[in-house]
Design a protein around this motif. Structure first.
Motif, PDB file in Angstrom:
ATOM      1  N   VAL B  91      -4.853  -2.394 -10.415  1.00 60.67           N
ATOM      2  CA  VAL B  91      -3.833  -2.521  -9.374  1.00 60.67           C
ATOM      3  C   VAL B  91      -2.904  -1.313  -9.401  1.00 60.67           C
ATOM      4  O   VAL B  91      -2.602  -0.714  -8.367  1.00 60.67           O
ATOM      5  N   VAL B  92      -2.450  -0.962 -10.600  1.00 65.95           N
ATOM      6  CA  VAL B  92      -1.490   0.135 -10.740  1.00 65.95           C
ATOM      7  C   VAL B  92      -2.119   1.454 -10.299  1.00 65.95           C
ATOM      8  O   VAL B  92      -1.511   2.234  -9.558  1.00 65.95           O
ATOM      9  N   ASP B  93      -3.354   1.702 -10.732  1.00 68.75           N
ATOM     10  CA  ASP B  93      -4.009   2.956 -10.351  1.00 68.75           C
ATOM     11  C   ASP B  93      -4.185   3.040  -8.838  1.00 68.75           C
ATOM     12  O   ASP B  93      -3.963   4.093  -8.238  1.00 68.75           O
ATOM     13  N   THR B  94      -4.588   1.929  -8.240  1.00 70.44           N
ATOM     14  CA  THR B  94      -4.768   1.922  -6.789  1.00 70.44           C
ATOM     15  C   THR B  94      -3.447   2.226  -6.095  1.00 70.44           C
ATOM     16  O   THR B  94      -3.366   3.099  -5.218  1.00 70.44           O
ATOM     17  N   ALA B  95      -2.395   1.516  -6.511  1.00 68.26           N
ATOM     18  CA  ALA B  95      -1.098   1.684  -5.854  1.00 68.26           C
ATOM     19  C   ALA B  95      -0.531   3.083  -6.091  1.00 68.26           C
ATOM     20  O   ALA B  95       0.018   3.699  -5.181  1.00 68.26           O
ATOM     21  N   GLN B  96      -0.686   3.594  -7.328  1.00 64.64           N
ATOM     22  CA  GLN B  96      -0.146   4.929  -7.608  1.00 64.64           C
ATOM     23  C   GLN B  96      -0.888   6.001  -6.830  1.00 64.64           C
ATOM     24  O   GLN B  96      -0.293   6.977  -6.381  1.00 64.64           O
ATOM     25  N   THR B  97      -2.188   5.807  -6.677  1.00 67.25           N
ATOM     26  CA  THR B  97      -2.963   6.764  -5.889  1.00 67.25           C
ATOM     27  C   THR B  97      -2.446   6.787  -4.452  1.00 67.25           C
ATOM     28  O   THR B  97      -2.222   7.855  -3.865  1.00 67.25           O
ATOM     29  N   LEU B  98      -2.225   5.601  -3.902  1.00 69.44           N
ATOM     30  CA  LEU B  98      -1.734   5.528  -2.529  1.00 69.44           C
ATOM     31  C   LEU B  98      -0.306   6.048  -2.435  1.00 69.44           C
ATOM     32  O   LEU B  98       0.079   6.654  -1.440  1.00 69.44           O
ATOM     33  N   ARG B  99       0.456   5.829  -3.495  1.00 69.81           N
ATOM     34  CA  ARG B  99       1.845   6.307  -3.514  1.00 69.81           C
ATOM     35  C   ARG B  99       1.898   7.831  -3.405  1.00 69.81           C
ATOM     36  O   ARG B  99       2.657   8.377  -2.621  1.00 69.81           O
ATOM     37  N   VAL B 100       1.073   8.494  -4.206  1.00 73.53           N
ATOM     38  CA  VAL B 100       1.121   9.962  -4.165  1.00 73.53           C
ATOM     39  C   VAL B 100       0.518  10.507  -2.876  1.00 73.53           C
ATOM     40  O   VAL B 100       0.662  11.674  -2.557  1.00 73.53           O
ATOM     41  N   MET B 101      -0.173   9.653  -2.143  1.00 71.56           N
ATOM     42  CA  MET B 101      -0.628  10.060  -0.812  1.00 71.56           C
ATOM     43  C   MET B 101       0.505   9.906   0.212  1.00 71.56           C
ATOM     44  O   MET B 101       0.316  10.203   1.386  1.00 71.56           O
ATOM     45  N   GLY B 102       1.656   9.412  -0.231  1.00 71.17           N
ATOM     46  CA  GLY B 102       2.832   9.400   0.638  1.00 71.17           C
ATOM     47  C   GLY B 102       3.301   8.049   1.111  1.00 71.17           C
ATOM     48  O   GLY B 102       4.125   7.978   2.027  1.00 71.17           O
ATOM     49  N   ALA B 103       2.819   6.954   0.509  1.00 69.34           N
ATOM     50  CA  ALA B 103       3.254   5.629   0.963  1.00 69.34           C
ATOM     51  C   ALA B 103       4.729   5.393   0.633  1.00 69.34           C
ATOM     52  O   ALA B 103       5.241   5.883  -0.365  1.00 69.34           O
ATOM     53  N   ASP B 104       5.395   4.634   1.486  1.00 60.99           N
ATOM     54  CA  ASP B 104       6.825   4.363   1.329  1.00 60.99           C
ATOM     55  C   ASP B 104       7.114   2.917   0.937  1.00 60.99           C
ATOM     56  O   ASP B 104       8.251   2.575   0.627  1.00 60.99           O
ATOM     57  N   GLY B 105       6.107   2.058   0.986  1.00 57.85           N
ATOM     58  CA  GLY B 105       6.299   0.665   0.622  1.00 57.85           C
ATOM     59  C   GLY B 105       4.945   0.018   0.394  1.00 57.85           C
ATOM     60  O   GLY B 105       3.928   0.483   0.918  1.00 57.85           O
ATOM     61  N   CYS B 106       4.937  -1.033  -0.426  1.00 61.98           N
ATOM     62  CA  CYS B 106       3.667  -1.690  -0.764  1.00 61.98           C
ATOM     63  C   CYS B 106       3.809  -3.206  -0.631  1.00 61.98           C
ATOM     64  O   CYS B 106       4.730  -3.802  -1.187  1.00 61.98           O
ATOM     65  N   VAL B 107       2.898  -3.784   0.118  1.00 63.81           N
ATOM     66  CA  VAL B 107       2.834  -5.243   0.242  1.00 63.81           C
ATOM     67  C   VAL B 107       1.635  -5.695  -0.576  1.00 63.81           C
ATOM     68  O   VAL B 107       0.540  -5.142  -0.403  1.00 63.81           O
ATOM     69  N   ILE B 108       1.833  -6.642  -1.467  1.00 56.08           N
ATOM     70  CA  ILE B 108       0.706  -7.044  -2.322  1.00 56.08           C
ATOM     71  C   ILE B 108       0.537  -8.553  -2.397  1.00 56.08           C
ATOM     72  O   ILE B 108       1.511  -9.291  -2.502  1.00 56.08           O
ATOM     73  N   ARG B 109      -0.718  -8.971  -2.284  1.00 57.89           N
ATOM     74  CA  ARG B 109      -1.080 -10.362  -2.573  1.00 57.89           C
ATOM     75  C   ARG B 109      -2.094 -10.337  -3.706  1.00 57.89           C
ATOM     76  O   ARG B 109      -3.010  -9.507  -3.720  1.00 57.89           O
ATOM     77  N   HIS B 110      -1.902 -11.239  -4.654  1.00 57.84           N
ATOM     78  CA  HIS B 110      -2.821 -11.263  -5.807  1.00 57.84           C
ATOM     79  C   HIS B 110      -2.931 -12.697  -6.331  1.00 57.84           C
ATOM     80  O   HIS B 110      -1.969 -13.461  -6.268  1.00 57.84           O
ATOM     81  N   SER B 111      -4.095 -13.017  -6.863  1.00 59.26           N
ATOM     82  CA  SER B 111      -4.304 -14.377  -7.362  1.00 59.26           C
ATOM     83  C   SER B 111      -3.627 -14.617  -8.708  1.00 59.26           C
ATOM     84  O   SER B 111      -3.484 -15.761  -9.147  1.00 59.26           O
ATOM     85  N   VAL B 112      -3.201 -13.531  -9.360  1.00 57.16           N
ATOM     86  CA  VAL B 112      -2.556 -13.684 -10.672  1.00 57.16           C
ATOM     87  C   VAL B 112      -1.035 -13.659 -10.482  1.00 57.16           C
ATOM     88  O   VAL B 112      -0.477 -12.682  -9.973  1.00 57.16           O
ATOM     89  N   SER B 113      -0.375 -14.726 -10.930  1.00 53.69           N
ATOM     90  CA  SER B 113       1.081 -14.787 -10.839  1.00 53.69           C
ATOM     91  C   SER B 113       1.704 -13.623 -11.600  1.00 53.69           C
ATOM     92  O   SER B 113       1.275 -13.303 -12.709  1.00 53.69           O
TER      93      SER B 113
END
Lengths: 181, 326
Positions: B91-113
């Motif tokens: 999850v972190v690698d995916t989000a960080q990759t997208l972050r450095v591509m310039g994302a400004d916010g992240c919406v996440i749904r996950h089955s793990v609390s």
């Protein structure tokens, strides 16, 4: 006036007379049909609400009134912290082909008016938009001018023009204040 | 002036009444935009929002996507079945990759609390929880509160009954934190096996029979029976559940005049709700969907539209810091 930093520009009588005078000007220069008033929240909306009966008494007919919030059209979102509050836009008429007078309390950089014009254009295509400002303090950053001006005042950058209206501030008056901090 | 205090929206636990009011008030303005011919404002122009959904979702992911695009943000929609997640990316690698591509916010749904909380520690952009395991689903609760407020006015003092699978429901949990903060009277109704122990201590009334528990309610919120989350038999069968806990036409007649029926969807018709109830005048289920877009627009605006949204968090990623679980 409750602070030594204030210099009063207009009192309650002067605001009232100025609105009367501008109502005549609007009626003389407007298309006399399809006229509508739109006030920019918050004090522009209050002024528009006050101006409306003056114009209606000249027109002998109802003049549509809309209240416009420009919070979502500002060009400094993401530069201010926190995000500026957003209030509701309430324009209960079709603005297509209307002759709109856009009303604000203070005209300064022109950025508020730019945002208001963008917001209006998203709601339709008015025939004409004119601008009314109770106070023009100069200092424009965009090429925007008022069609109706209540009072022009010269100010320094470190001064702010404060418009107080009894509906929101319990008193009427326009003051110039030294910016603090 | 009220502000949303956290950089993220991870849940409603600990969120103040003023913050909830701010979101609901802002959402009211956002709803007006949906009535226009041009349903779009330039507010988040140039911003990028990542929609990171690790669980199947149609209405929530679409709602977030619509909310972001109506604010003129660009949306990267990642459904994990078609992403590098299937190759084992965390999850972190995916989000960080997208972050450095310039994302400004992240919406996440996950089955793990807790996944959104974990993620929020590792990326320096606002994280919005779109549902994590059985923990919280804050935007659903906010849209529920928005819908209730539209119909019933201030939430304080209202009697709100939530029926069904409370144990597995992140919607119920977020509603509990939010509604108690707002001063509503909250009642959970369901079989003993589906009510989490200890909620009475938080101020929630618990009942195990629906009959006698909904007649004085201003709001009846019917939850979906989440068969996919049940690893054991919590009740004999769906037919029996429907008989004891389903809202049907006969029970509808006994509801308080002016009360509303809610459901977070998707509905199991014939189980927790009958078609007669779902399509009655008291049902506000489709309004909830519409209001969901307005509430999510409000949150995106309040979180991404703030100056410090892109400032570094004090807790940043360190090499080797990511637990192997993710």
């Amino acid at each position: 006036m409750n602070d030594n930093h204030f210099r009063q520009v207009m009192n309650a009588d002067e605001i009232d007379r100025t609105l009367h005078r501008m109502a005549y000007q609007i009626w003389e220069r407007s298309a006399r049909s399809h006229l509508a008033l739109v006030g920019i929240r918050s004090r522009g909306a209050t002024l528009a609400t006050r101006l409306r009966p003056f114009v209606e008494s000249l027109a002998h007919e109802d003049i549509p009134l809309g209240l416009l919030d420009i919070g979502l059209y500002r060009d400094d979102i993401g530069r201010t912290s926190p995000a500026p509050p957003v209030r509701s836009t309430d324009i209960p008429f079709d603005i297509e082909q209307k002759d709109i007078v856009l009303i604000d309390d203070v005209l300064y950089t022109g950025r508020t008016v730019r945002a208001a014009l963008n917001a209006l254009m998203d709601l339709g295509r008015p025939a004409r938009v004119q601008l009314l400002a109770l106070v023009d303090r100069g200092g424009r950053e965009l090429p925007i001018q008022a069609d109706y001006t209540g009072e022009s005042v010269k100010t320094y950058e470190n001064e702010i023009v404060v418009v107080r209206l009894r509906e929101e501030d319990d008193e009427d008056g326009v003051f110039i204040e030294k910016e603090v901090g | 002036m009220s502000t949303w205090k956290s950089r993220d929206c991870l849940g409603l636990r600990g969120v103040s009444r003023e913050e909830i009011e701010l979101v609901l008030d802002t959402a009211r303005s956002m709803k007006e935009i949906q009535t226009r011919t041009v349903k779009k404002v330039p507010t988040l122009r140039g911003k990028i929002v990542i929609n990171l959904f690790y669980e199947p979702s149609t209405r929530t992911s679409t709602s977030f996507e619509l909310a972001a695009t109506r604010l003129s943000a660009d949306v990267i929609d990642i459904q994990t079945g078609a992403s590098s997640v299937v190759k084992g990316e965390s999850v972190v690698d995916t989000a960080q990759t997208l972050r450095v591509m310039g994302a400004d916010g992240c919406v996440i749904r996950h089955s793990v609390s807790g996944t959104p909380h974990f993620l929020a520690k590792y990326i320096d952009i606002p994280v919005i929880n779109a549902g994590d395991g059985t923990n919280e689903h804050p935007t659903q609760a906010l849209l529920d509160m928005f819908t209730i407020r539209e119909h019933k006015g201030p939430l304080e003092g209202l009697t709100i009954v939530i029926v069904g699978d409370i144990l597995h429901s992140r919607v119920a949990r977020s509603n509990m934190w939010g509604l108690l903060t707002m001063g509503a009277k909250l009642r959970f109704v369901g079989p003993p096996t589906l009510i989490p122990p200890g909620v009475e201590a938080l101020g929630v009334e618990v009942r195990h029979k629906l009959d006698g528990a909904f007649e004085d309610a201003d709001v009846i919120n019917l939850l979906r029976v989440q068969k996919e989350r049940m690893s054991a038999n919590f009740f004999p069968d769906l037919k029996e559940y429907s008989r004891y806990y389903g809202m049907n036409g006969e029970r509808l007649k006994r509801t308080k005049p002016g009360s509303i029926i809610m459901h977070p969807g998707p509905m199991n018709r014939g189980v927790e709700i009958t078609t007669e109830v779902a399509e009655s005048d008291q049902a506000v289920i489709l309004e909830q969907v519409t209001n969901g877009i307005a509430v999510r627009m409000a949150l995106l605006y309040l979180l991404i539209g703030a100056r410090d949204a892109n400032e570094k968090k004090t807790e940043t990623t360190k090499a080797g810091d990511t637990p192997s679980l993710f």
